[in-house]
Structures are given as C-alpha cells and as structure tokens.
Design a protein around this motif. Structure first.
Motif, PDB file in Angstrom:
ATOM      1  N   VAL A   1       1.003  -4.036  -7.138  1.00  0.00           N
ATOM      2  CA  VAL A   1       1.036  -2.587  -6.991  1.00  0.00           C
ATOM      3  C   VAL A   1       0.438  -1.920  -8.228  1.00  0.00           C
ATOM      4  N   GLY A   2       0.523  -2.612  -9.373  1.00  0.00           N
ATOM      5  CA  GLY A   2      -0.049  -2.088 -10.605  1.00  0.00           C
ATOM      6  C   GLY A   2      -1.555  -1.959 -10.558  1.00  0.00           C
ATOM      7  N   TYR A   3      -2.203  -2.723  -9.674  1.00  0.00           N
ATOM      8  CA  TYR A   3      -3.646  -2.624  -9.503  1.00  0.00           C
ATOM      9  C   TYR A   3      -4.024  -1.558  -8.481  1.00  0.00           C
ATOM     10  N   LEU A   4      -3.159  -1.340  -7.507  1.00  0.00           N
ATOM     11  CA  LEU A   4      -3.480  -0.408  -6.431  1.00  0.00           C
ATOM     12  C   LEU A   4      -3.209   1.047  -6.799  1.00  0.00           C
ATOM     13  N   ILE A   5      -2.246   1.274  -7.701  1.00  0.00           N
ATOM     14  CA  ILE A   5      -1.901   2.648  -8.084  1.00  0.00           C
ATOM     15  C   ILE A   5      -3.125   3.417  -8.618  1.00  0.00           C
ATOM     16  N   PRO A   6      -3.946   2.848  -9.509  1.00  0.00           N
ATOM     17  CA  PRO A   6      -5.124   3.595  -9.963  1.00  0.00           C
ATOM     18  C   PRO A   6      -6.115   3.885  -8.839  1.00  0.00           C
ATOM     19  N   ILE A   7      -6.247   2.954  -7.873  1.00  0.00           N
ATOM     20  CA  ILE A   7      -7.135   3.199  -6.736  1.00  0.00           C
ATOM     21  C   ILE A   7      -6.638   4.395  -5.940  1.00  0.00           C
ATOM     22  N   VAL A   8      -5.331   4.431  -5.696  1.00  0.00           N
ATOM     23  CA  VAL A   8      -4.742   5.558  -4.973  1.00  0.00           C
ATOM     24  C   VAL A   8      -5.009   6.861  -5.720  1.00  0.00           C
TER      25      VAL A   8
ATOM     26  N   LEU B   1       0.828  -1.205   0.000  1.00  0.00           N
ATOM     27  CA  LEU B   1       0.000   0.000   0.000  1.00  0.00           C
ATOM     28  C   LEU B   1       0.861   1.254   0.000  1.00  0.00           C
ATOM     29  N   VAL B   2       1.935   1.255   0.806  1.00  0.00           N
ATOM     30  CA  VAL B   2       2.847   2.408   0.853  1.00  0.00           C
ATOM     31  C   VAL B   2       3.460   2.651  -0.520  1.00  0.00           C
ATOM     32  N   LEU B   3       3.927   1.577  -1.170  1.00  0.00           N
ATOM     33  CA  LEU B   3       4.497   1.715  -2.508  1.00  0.00           C
ATOM     34  C   LEU B   3       3.457   2.241  -3.496  1.00  0.00           C
ATOM     35  N   SER B   4       2.223   1.788  -3.361  1.00  0.00           N
ATOM     36  CA  SER B   4       1.164   2.243  -4.267  1.00  0.00           C
ATOM     37  C   SER B   4       0.931   3.737  -4.124  1.00  0.00           C
ATOM     38  N   ILE B   5       0.932   4.234  -2.884  1.00  0.00           N
ATOM     39  CA  ILE B   5       0.728   5.662  -2.647  1.00  0.00           C
ATOM     40  C   ILE B   5       1.884   6.475  -3.223  1.00  0.00           C
ATOM     41  N   ILE B   6       3.109   6.001  -2.971  1.00  0.00           N
ATOM     42  CA  ILE B   6       4.287   6.734  -3.446  1.00  0.00           C
ATOM     43  C   ILE B   6       4.334   6.758  -4.964  1.00  0.00           C
ATOM     44  N   TRP B   7       4.183   5.575  -5.584  1.00  0.00           N
ATOM     45  CA  TRP B   7       4.275   5.519  -7.045  1.00  0.00           C
ATOM     46  C   TRP B   7       3.043   6.088  -7.722  1.00  0.00           C
ATOM     47  N   GLY B   8       1.895   6.050  -7.046  1.00  0.00           N
ATOM     48  CA  GLY B   8       0.706   6.680  -7.603  1.00  0.00           C
ATOM     49  C   GLY B   8       0.880   8.178  -7.728  1.00  0.00           C
ATOM     50  N   SER B   9       1.632   8.764  -6.777  1.00  0.00           N
ATOM     51  CA  SER B   9       1.900  10.203  -6.825  1.00  0.00           C
ATOM     52  C   SER B   9       3.000  10.561  -7.821  1.00  0.00           C
ATOM     53  N   ALA B  10       3.816   9.574  -8.206  1.00  0.00           N
ATOM     54  CA  ALA B  10       4.953   9.852  -9.092  1.00  0.00           C
ATOM     55  C   ALA B  10       4.496  10.314 -10.475  1.00  0.00           C
TER      56      ALA B  10
ATOM     57  N   LEU C   1      -2.814   1.463 -18.631  1.00  0.00           N
ATOM     58  CA  LEU C   1      -1.758   0.618 -19.175  1.00  0.00           C
ATOM     59  C   LEU C   1      -0.834   0.074 -18.088  1.00  0.00           C
ATOM     60  N   ASN C   2      -0.845   0.676 -16.917  1.00  0.00           N
ATOM     61  CA  ASN C   2      -0.065   0.181 -15.785  1.00  0.00           C
ATOM     62  C   ASN C   2      -0.461  -1.245 -15.412  1.00  0.00           C
ATOM     63  N   GLY C   3      -1.690  -1.636 -15.761  1.00  0.00           N
ATOM     64  CA  GLY C   3      -2.162  -2.983 -15.451  1.00  0.00           C
ATOM     65  C   GLY C   3      -1.483  -4.074 -16.252  1.00  0.00           C
ATOM     66  N   ALA C   4      -0.679  -3.698 -17.248  1.00  0.00           N
ATOM     67  CA  ALA C   4       0.041  -4.718 -18.015  1.00  0.00           C
ATOM     68  C   ALA C   4       1.154  -5.360 -17.192  1.00  0.00           C
ATOM     69  N   GLY C   5       1.678  -4.648 -16.208  1.00  0.00           N
ATOM     70  CA  GLY C   5       2.792  -5.149 -15.406  1.00  0.00           C
ATOM     71  C   GLY C   5       2.515  -6.442 -14.664  1.00  0.00           C
ATOM     72  N   PRO C   6       1.406  -6.531 -13.900  1.00  0.00           N
ATOM     73  CA  PRO C   6       1.140  -7.763 -13.164  1.00  0.00           C
ATOM     74  C   PRO C   6       1.025  -8.995 -14.046  1.00  0.00           C
ATOM     75  N   LEU C   7       0.392  -8.860 -15.216  1.00  0.00           N
ATOM     76  CA  LEU C   7       0.250 -10.015 -16.093  1.00  0.00           C
ATOM     77  C   LEU C   7       1.616 -10.481 -16.591  1.00  0.00           C
ATOM     78  N   VAL C   8       2.479  -9.532 -16.971  1.00  0.00           N
ATOM     79  CA  VAL C   8       3.830  -9.884 -17.411  1.00  0.00           C
ATOM     80  C   VAL C   8       4.591 -10.593 -16.302  1.00  0.00           C
ATOM     81  N   THR C   9       4.447 -10.097 -15.060  1.00  0.00           N
ATOM     82  CA  THR C   9       5.163 -10.691 -13.939  1.00  0.00           C
ATOM     83  C   THR C   9       4.709 -12.108 -13.655  1.00  0.00           C
TER      84      THR C   9
END
Length: 304
Positions: A254-261, A17-26, A106-114
């Motif tokens: 985190v790719g799913y949480l960033i848009p929520i943030v 969650l912390v990473l999502s908040i930080i990267w969501g703001s980036a 498009l950030n949601g592409a990351g989890p599928l690749v991983t």
C-alpha cells in the motif's frame, strides 16, 4: 521447518487498492485539520471517534462477547501504541512542516521495513531474491514519482522527515505484530487498538493542548470525521482483514500505491499535470507489485 505461505487472491488486490485510496486521501485531511486542532487533539478525536464507531458496530453485531481473561493484553497494547498511536501522532506532527510530496516519498520506507521484518522476525514471509527485487523496484518508482519531494528533502524540517520515516516503520512493525493475534476478529482487533490509543491520546490532548472544538470550522470537522470513521475505523478493520488473508508483506505494498493515488487525484480533481516521468514511475511500481507477487507464488510452490 515449514512456514505458512500465503498467496494473494484477486480480491486482496481490490482491498489493497481501496486502502490506498482511503489512506492516500488521509494526508490531505490531516493537512486540513492539524493547524486548527494541533497534533495531539487530532489524534485524540481520530482514535476516540474511531473506537466509538467500531464499539457500536460490535455491540449491534454481537462482537462484544469475548473471553477477556484470555486476551493477550501486552500484545494488544503494543499494537495499539506502535501500530496506531505513535504513527498517527508522528504523521500529524510532521505535516505541520513537511510537504505532502516529501511525506509520500518517505512512505516508501514502510514496505522495505515490513519485508525485512517478515523475514527476520516473524519468519512467515521469507525474503527471496525476487521479493527483494520487487521491493527495490518499488522504491525506485517512489523516488521517480516524488522527485520534487526528493529535491526538497534537505529544505524542509529534518525532524519532521525523520518522524515520517519512523511513523511508516511503526505501521510496518504493527502489521507484523498482528499476525500473532488469533483470538480476535479484525474489527475487534481494530477496536482494541483504538481503545488503547484513545486512553492515552485524549488525556494527553486535554493536558497539552486544551482544545476548543467549538471553534473548529465545518471543514476541519469534516476532515476529522473522514479520518476517524473512514481512514481509521473502516480502513484499519480492512487492514487487519488483509493481513490475515495475504500477509503483512503484501499489505506493505500500500506504501507504493498511495503516491499513485495522490497523482491520479491531483490529475482528475485538481487539474495537475501527469508527466512522462510520472507514467514511468507508476509502471515501475506496478511492476514491483507483480515481481513481489510472483516471488511469493514461486516460493509457495517450492515449499508445497
């Protein structure tokens, strides 16, 4: 053949969650800075300052005592280029022409690749039906949450959209590469990655953009320092901690949480409206995290 299956703990979800908040703001910080600095200069400042912050921390904490002869330099160079430098540049370059809503989609592409990479490449986080179902649920949630961005997908810069997909795929590939590095702590690993990145980005910025930092506004410098110190030095160290604790597949969520943030920040700070479709999307994304986690727990019990 046995595999090291990792069960996420409650603290891992807090870190996520912390990473999502930080990267969501980036994304917002990049948007503020890139028009004044240019993408190469933005990445140069981000990687160089981020490295210097970690270098000082390691120097004060005794973290510079390393057996340099045993370090996997090829692996570290690959992590620095694929997992840091390339996505930093691609996202900065793309945000000159692509809406933030599209970037979030498009950030949601990351989890599928991983998940695919963790199954077919590292073989340490096998893709079960339950785990794949969780990933697909998350993608559905992303599409619903970012429906405005989806409608604009054909109107923005096609090259920028492709660059974002490649960038998030690079992050996923970088996460997978990290699992093979055992000799370095997470902070040391982040510092090495940023050092290699800055060795390339700084000369490239000086040559291609000839930046004039004295002309940048305080707002631009504030965005750059946030990106370098918080979104890069701190968050990348935390990212490597989480990869070792819970696996690359878990970090990909985190790719799913960033848009929520992003939606919550818009609601509380920008007076933006949360629609019923937004609530539905967030519930689906949270369900995807639960399904993915339960699939990992079930798989571990079977192998135990």
């Amino acid at each position: 053949m046995s595999h090291d299956f990792i069960r996420p703990k409650p603290l891992d979800f807090v870190i996520l969650l912390v990473l999502s908040i930080i990267w969501g703001s980036a994304f917002g910080a990049i948007k503020i800075a890139v028009d004044s600095t240019g993408p190469f200069s933005l990445v140069a400042v981000r990687t160089l300052v981020g490295f210097l912050v970690l270098f000082v921390f390691l120097a004060l904490s005794g973290g510079l005592k390393l057996n340099f002869a045993r370090l996997p330099y090829r692996r570290l160079l690959a992590i620095g280029f694929v997992g840091t430098l390339l996505p930093f540049f691609l996202i900065s370059w793309a945000e000159q022409t692509v809406d933030s809503a599209v970037a979030g989609l498009l950030n949601g592409a990351g989890p599928l690749v991983t998940v695919l990479g963790a199954h077919f490449i590292t073989r340490d986080e096998l893709m079960t039906k339950g785990r794949l179902a969780g990933v697909l649920l998350g993608l559905v949630g992303i599409i619903i949450l970012m429906q405005d961005g989806l409608e604009k997908l054909g109107t923005g810069s096609l090259l920028g959209q492709i660059a974002l997909v490649v960038a998030f795929g690079c992050y996923a590939a970088g996460n997978l590469m990290v699992r093979g590095v055992k000799l370095l702590t997470p902070v040391q690993l982040a510092a090495c990655s940023l050092a290699f990145s800055s060795l390339i980005s700084v000369p490239a910025a000086l040559w291609l953009e000839a930046p004039t930092p004295q002309s940048w506004s305080l707002e631009v410098w504030g965005a750059l320092l946030w990106l370098a110190v918080v979104s890069t030095a701190f968050a990348f160290s935390l990212r490597y901690v989480l990869i070792r604790r819970a696996g690359a597949g878990f970090v990909a969520n985190v790719g799913y949480l960033i848009p929520i943030v992003a939606v919550l920040i818009g609601f509380f700070f920008l007076d933006e409206r949360i629609t019923p479709m937004t609530v539905l999307a967030m519930l689906i994304i949270l369900l995807s995290l639960y399904v993915t986690r339960r699939a990992g727990i079930k798989l571990r019990k079977i192998n135990d």
